[in-house]
Design a protein around this motif. Structure first.
Motif, short mmCIF file in Angstrom:
data_model
loop_
_atom_site.label_atom_id
_atom_site.label_comp_id
_atom_site.label_asym_id
_atom_site.label_seq_id
_atom_site.Cartn_x
_atom_site.Cartn_y
_atom_site.Cartn_z
N MET A 34 0.82 -1.19 0.00
CA MET A 34 0.00 0.00 0.00
C MET A 34 0.87 1.26 0.00
SD MET A 34 -3.01 0.93 2.62
CE MET A 34 -4.11 2.26 2.27
N TYR A 35 1.96 1.26 0.74
CA TYR A 35 2.86 2.41 0.77
C TYR A 35 4.13 2.10 0.01
CZ TYR A 35 -0.19 4.12 4.46
OH TYR A 35 -1.28 4.54 5.16
N ASN A 36 4.62 3.11 -0.70
CA ASN A 36 5.88 2.96 -1.41
C ASN A 36 6.95 3.67 -0.58
OD1 ASN A 36 7.96 2.75 -3.17
ND2 ASN A 36 6.77 3.33 -4.98
N TRP A 37 7.59 2.91 0.29
CA TRP A 37 8.53 3.50 1.25
C TRP A 37 9.75 4.08 0.57
CZ3 TRP A 37 6.20 4.52 5.49
CH2 TRP A 37 5.22 3.68 5.97
N SER A 38 10.16 3.54 -0.56
CA SER A 38 11.35 4.07 -1.23
C SER A 38 11.07 5.47 -1.77
CB SER A 38 11.80 3.14 -2.34
OG SER A 38 10.78 3.00 -3.31
N VAL A 39 9.86 5.70 -2.26
CA VAL A 39 9.51 7.05 -2.74
C VAL A 39 9.45 8.01 -1.56
CG1 VAL A 39 7.71 8.44 -3.83
CG2 VAL A 39 8.29 6.21 -4.77
N GLN A 40 8.86 7.57 -0.45
CA GLN A 40 8.77 8.41 0.73
C GLN A 40 10.17 8.73 1.26
OE1 GLN A 40 6.22 6.91 3.79
NE2 GLN A 40 6.73 8.55 5.22
N ASP A 41 11.04 7.75 1.28
CA ASP A 41 12.41 7.99 1.74
C ASP A 41 13.14 8.96 0.81
OD1 ASP A 41 12.00 6.32 3.86
OD2 ASP A 41 12.94 4.57 2.92
N ALA A 42 12.88 8.86 -0.50
CA ALA A 42 13.51 9.78 -1.45
C ALA A 42 13.02 11.21 -1.21
CB ALA A 42 13.22 9.34 -2.88
N ILE A 43 11.74 11.37 -0.92
CA ILE A 43 11.19 12.70 -0.65
C ILE A 43 11.81 13.27 0.62
CG2 ILE A 43 9.10 13.96 -0.03
CD1 ILE A 43 7.58 12.01 -1.90
N VAL A 44 11.90 12.44 1.66
CA VAL A 44 12.50 12.89 2.92
C VAL A 44 13.96 13.29 2.71
CG1 VAL A 44 13.19 12.15 5.22
CG2 VAL A 44 10.90 11.62 4.39
N ALA A 45 14.69 12.51 1.93
CA ALA A 45 16.09 12.83 1.66
C ALA A 45 16.21 14.14 0.89
CB ALA A 45 16.75 11.69 0.89
N PHE A 46 15.31 14.35 -0.06
CA PHE A 46 15.33 15.61 -0.83
C PHE A 46 15.06 16.80 0.08
CE2 PHE A 46 12.92 18.84 -3.17
CZ PHE A 46 13.90 19.26 -4.05
N VAL A 47 14.05 16.70 0.95
CA VAL A 47 13.73 17.80 1.86
C VAL A 47 14.89 18.05 2.82
CG1 VAL A 47 12.19 18.51 3.73
CG2 VAL A 47 11.24 17.49 1.66
N GLU A 48 15.49 16.99 3.32
CA GLU A 48 16.63 17.15 4.22
C GLU A 48 17.81 17.82 3.51
OE1 GLU A 48 16.99 16.52 7.50
OE2 GLU A 48 14.86 16.02 7.61
N SER A 49 17.99 17.52 2.22
CA SER A 49 19.10 18.12 1.49
C SER A 49 18.86 19.60 1.22
CB SER A 49 19.34 17.39 0.17
OG SER A 49 18.30 17.68 -0.75
N MET A 50 17.60 20.03 1.24
CA MET A 50 17.27 21.43 0.98
C MET A 50 17.36 22.30 2.23
SD MET A 50 16.68 21.66 -2.21
CE MET A 50 15.84 23.20 -2.40
N LYS A 51 17.43 21.69 3.42
CA LYS A 51 17.40 22.47 4.67
C LYS A 51 18.49 23.53 4.76
CE LYS A 51 14.82 19.74 7.95
NZ LYS A 51 14.84 18.98 9.20
N PRO A 52 19.74 23.26 4.36
CA PRO A 52 20.75 24.33 4.47
C PRO A 52 20.43 25.56 3.61
CG PRO A 52 21.80 22.21 4.19
CD PRO A 52 20.34 22.01 3.97
N ASN A 53 19.63 25.38 2.57
CA ASN A 53 19.33 26.48 1.65
C ASN A 53 18.03 27.19 1.97
OD1 ASN A 53 21.63 25.87 0.13
ND2 ASN A 53 20.53 24.35 -1.05
#
Length: 52
Positions: free
Chosen positions: A1-20
């Protein structure tokens, strides 16, 4: 039901944007101000009174 790899990719993207975030906020505010200023000039050209 959940695609955890997509969710993890979104979380990683948001975390990478935090310094900016301050730069992103400044960019957002400058674009927003430019848009509002442009609309104000357009409405003034169309005959609406300027707002002080």
């Amino acid at each position: 039901m959940y695609n955890w790899s997509v969710q993890d990719a979104i979380v990683a993207f948001v975390e990478s944007m935090k310094p900016n975030w301050p730069a992103q906020h400044d960019l957002y505010m400058s674009v927003l101000y430019a848009f509002v200023d442009m609309q104000s000039h357009l409405l003034t050209l169309l005959g609406y009174p300027p707002v002080p």
